[in-house]
Design an enzyme around this catalytic site. Structure first.
Site, PDB file in Angstrom:
ATOM      1  N   THR A  93      -3.663  -8.872  -3.852  1.00  0.00           N
ATOM      2  CA  THR A  93      -3.775  -8.603  -5.294  1.00  0.00           C
ATOM      3  C   THR A  93      -2.557  -9.144  -6.025  1.00  0.00           C
ATOM      4  O   THR A  93      -2.677  -9.879  -7.017  1.00  0.00           O
ATOM      5  CB  THR A  93      -3.899  -7.082  -5.546  1.00  0.00           C
ATOM      6  OG1 THR A  93      -5.092  -6.614  -4.924  1.00  0.00           O
ATOM      7  CG2 THR A  93      -3.939  -6.758  -7.030  1.00  0.00           C
ATOM      8  N   ASN A 177     -15.758 -11.346  -0.209  1.00  0.00           N
ATOM      9  CA  ASN A 177     -15.596 -10.072   0.503  1.00  0.00           C
ATOM     10  C   ASN A 177     -16.875  -9.259   0.588  1.00  0.00           C
ATOM     11  O   ASN A 177     -17.066  -8.495   1.526  1.00  0.00           O
ATOM     12  CB  ASN A 177     -14.502  -9.235  -0.164  1.00  0.00           C
ATOM     13  CG  ASN A 177     -14.589  -9.245  -1.672  1.00  0.00           C
ATOM     14  OD1 ASN A 177     -14.643 -10.300  -2.297  1.00  0.00           O
ATOM     15  ND2 ASN A 177     -14.631  -8.076  -2.266  1.00  0.00           N
ATOM     16  N   GLN A 207     -10.203 -12.849   2.916  1.00  0.00           N
ATOM     17  CA  GLN A 207     -11.283 -12.431   3.823  1.00  0.00           C
ATOM     18  C   GLN A 207     -11.594 -13.469   4.894  1.00  0.00           C
ATOM     19  O   GLN A 207     -12.251 -13.147   5.882  1.00  0.00           O
ATOM     20  CB  GLN A 207     -12.572 -12.139   3.036  1.00  0.00           C
ATOM     21  CG  GLN A 207     -12.538 -10.863   2.241  1.00  0.00           C
ATOM     22  CD  GLN A 207     -12.456  -9.603   3.111  1.00  0.00           C
ATOM     23  OE1 GLN A 207     -12.649  -9.631   4.323  1.00  0.00           O
ATOM     24  NE2 GLN A 207     -12.144  -8.492   2.470  1.00  0.00           N
ATOM     25  N   SER A 227      -3.743 -11.425   3.069  1.00  0.00           N
ATOM     26  CA  SER A 227      -3.438  -9.987   3.084  1.00  0.00           C
ATOM     27  C   SER A 227      -3.340  -9.488   4.524  1.00  0.00           C
ATOM     28  O   SER A 227      -4.227  -9.773   5.338  1.00  0.00           O
ATOM     29  CB  SER A 227      -4.560  -9.257   2.341  1.00  0.00           C
ATOM     30  OG  SER A 227      -4.393  -7.870   2.452  1.00  0.00           O
ATOM     31  N   THR A 265      12.891  -5.373  -2.946  1.00  0.00           N
ATOM     32  CA  THR A 265      13.181  -5.249  -1.514  1.00  0.00           C
ATOM     33  C   THR A 265      11.894  -5.351  -0.710  1.00  0.00           C
ATOM     34  O   THR A 265      10.892  -4.722  -1.046  1.00  0.00           O
ATOM     35  CB  THR A 265      13.881  -3.898  -1.244  1.00  0.00           C
ATOM     36  OG1 THR A 265      15.041  -3.851  -2.065  1.00  0.00           O
ATOM     37  CG2 THR A 265      14.274  -3.762   0.214  1.00  0.00           C
ATOM     38  N   CYS A 353     -12.982  -1.547  -3.133  1.00  0.00           N
ATOM     39  CA  CYS A 353     -12.325  -1.096  -4.358  1.00  0.00           C
ATOM     40  C   CYS A 353     -13.323  -0.816  -5.467  1.00  0.00           C
ATOM     41  O   CYS A 353     -12.977  -0.260  -6.485  1.00  0.00           O
ATOM     42  CB  CYS A 353     -11.279  -2.104  -4.803  1.00  0.00           C
ATOM     43  SG  CYS A 353     -11.870  -3.763  -4.801  1.00  0.00           S
TER      44      CYS A 353
END
Ligand code: PLP
Length: 406
Positions: A93, A177, A207, A227, A265, A353
């Site tokens: 994302t 997806n 995906q 991801s 970080t 989602c």
């Protein structure tokens, strides 16, 4: 906490659940066993994980070493050259948002005078479509490419037909997806390059990685996003990959992390898990190829044998080997998701989602489904390795639940 019954696991907050069967692997694979083992070793090997990788002292540098090792593992597994750049983010994302919003901070496009324009496929993940929706609110032109009605494909010609001298970025995902559809990103990239070398091709490959063979250099896109939790790592770590010679202004600014390409970080644990999962990528790929197609066939046949009018949402397109999207007329997908959940089987009625949302899937609507047809459509996505016992248990549960619905 463990219980006497090996079929049940403690999930915290007083929840004991029966053994779960994952038929929703596109939402999240769960940690691969070697990743779990690798993380256990890291936890037991000293303080590196909790320390700041930007610190110059020994402990900080141990955290830094974990990040750089993961970068090497992921870059190697995905075929990056030494000149390509892999920038860690909090997930796909953020990486997609970074790619799209880069135009807002790009002094070149600001000084070029004319407002840049954008193109994306209409079946992108919401993190791409909603980022573009915001650019539209700011007055930018975004052309959305619908799948061809006959073939269901996002065709090279339909993308080319929208190109203009002002086009800055074209976003086309590698695999969808929800439906598993594989898009012709390599061909689209080549065709765009032949017309205009200055347009950036952005590809969300979250995906596709691990499910189909992938090589960054072979794909040719300028910006690719991935991801960690889609390949067996932890949630909360992803990456933006930039082709040699391509650079974009960072979305997040502040510290100098990631060579000033993404401030903040780093999520050392998530990145380490991402690297460990990348080491398993070849094994994951062959496990999918070996088991998933035959198993999906069994699932399709099982569903059709109970409700004969059931059909694949996109019967004629090239799809990921582990994903099937089926419309089951007369059965509300959300009801089937809940019924199967009670049986210990996870499936979905669209993207994770957007599950449970009242709107029909934008992907299926773009493919010409009516809202009510889309709401009768389920997604089953298998993990790379699943015992025969679990797989058979999942199929039997589908059969039981569907019989209750007819
Ligand atoms: N892009 C695609 C195609 C996805 O399937 C997902 C998650 O489901 C994302 C992006 C978002 O990824 P992340 O959860 O890492 O932010």
């Amino acid at each position: 906490m463990t219980g006497g019954d090996p079929g049940r696991r403690y999930h915290g907050d007083g929840i004991w659940a029966a053994r779960r069967i994952n038929f929703d692997a596109n939402a999240g694979l769960g940690l691969l066993p070697p990743v779990r083992e690798g993380l256990k070793n890291l936890f037991n090997s000293g303080p590196g994980l909790g320390l700041n990788p930007s610190s110059l002292h020994f402990d900080g540098q141990r955290a830094r070493a974990l990040i750089e090792e993961a970068r090497r593992d992921i870059s190697g597994a995905l075929g990056l050259s030494s000149q390509d750049k892999l920038v860690f983010t909090s997930g796909a994302t953020e990486a997609n948002n970074s790619a799209i919003y880069s135009v807002l901070f790009d002094s070149n496009s600001a000084s070029a005078g004319a407002r840049p324009e954008f193109i994306c496929s209409a079946i992108e993940h919401p993190c791409v479509l909603e980022a573009y929706a915001r650019l539209e609110l700011l007055g930018y032109k975004v052309a959305k490419i619908l799948p061809d009605r006959g073939s269901s494909e996002i065709s090279v010609d339909s993308v080319l037909s929208q190109l203009s001298g002002k086009t800055r970025i074209v976003s086309v995902m590698l695999a969808n997806n929800e439906t598993g559809q594989i898009l012709p990103v390599k061909e689209i990239t080549r065709a765009i390059r032949a017309q205009n070398q200055n347009i950036l091709v952005h590809c969300d490959a979250a995906q596709a990685i691990g499910k189909i063979p992938f090589s960054f250099s072979d794909l040719g896109a300028d910006i690719v996003t991935i991801s960690g939790h889609k390949i067996g790592g932890l949630c909360g770590a992803g990456a933006l990959i930039l082709r040699a010679g391509v650079d974009i202004p960072p979305l997040l600014v502040g510290g100098p992390q990631e060579q000033r390409r993404r401030a903040g970080t780093e999520n050392v644990l998530g990145i380490a898990a991402f690297g460990l999962a990348a080491r398993e990528l070849a094994a994951t790929l062959s496990a999918y190829a070996k088991h998933a197609p035959a198993r999906l066939k069994m699932i399709r046949e099982c569903i059709k044998s109970i409700i004969a009018e059931s059909h694949e949402a996109l019967p004629n397109v090239l799809c990921l080997p582990n994903t099937v999207c089926m419309r089951i007329p007369g059965v509300k997908a959300d009801d089937l998701v809940v019924a199967l959940d009670l049986e210990g089987v996870s499936i979905s009625s669209g993207a994770a989602c957007s599950s449970g949302k009242p709107q029909a899937s934008h992907v299926l609507l773009a493919q010409g489904f009516s809202p009510s047809e889309a709401k009768e459509t389920i997604r089953i996505s298998l993990p790379p390795s699943q015992s025969e016992e679990d797989f058979d248990g999942g199929v039997k549960a589908i059969e039981r639940c569907l019989r209750r619905f007819c």
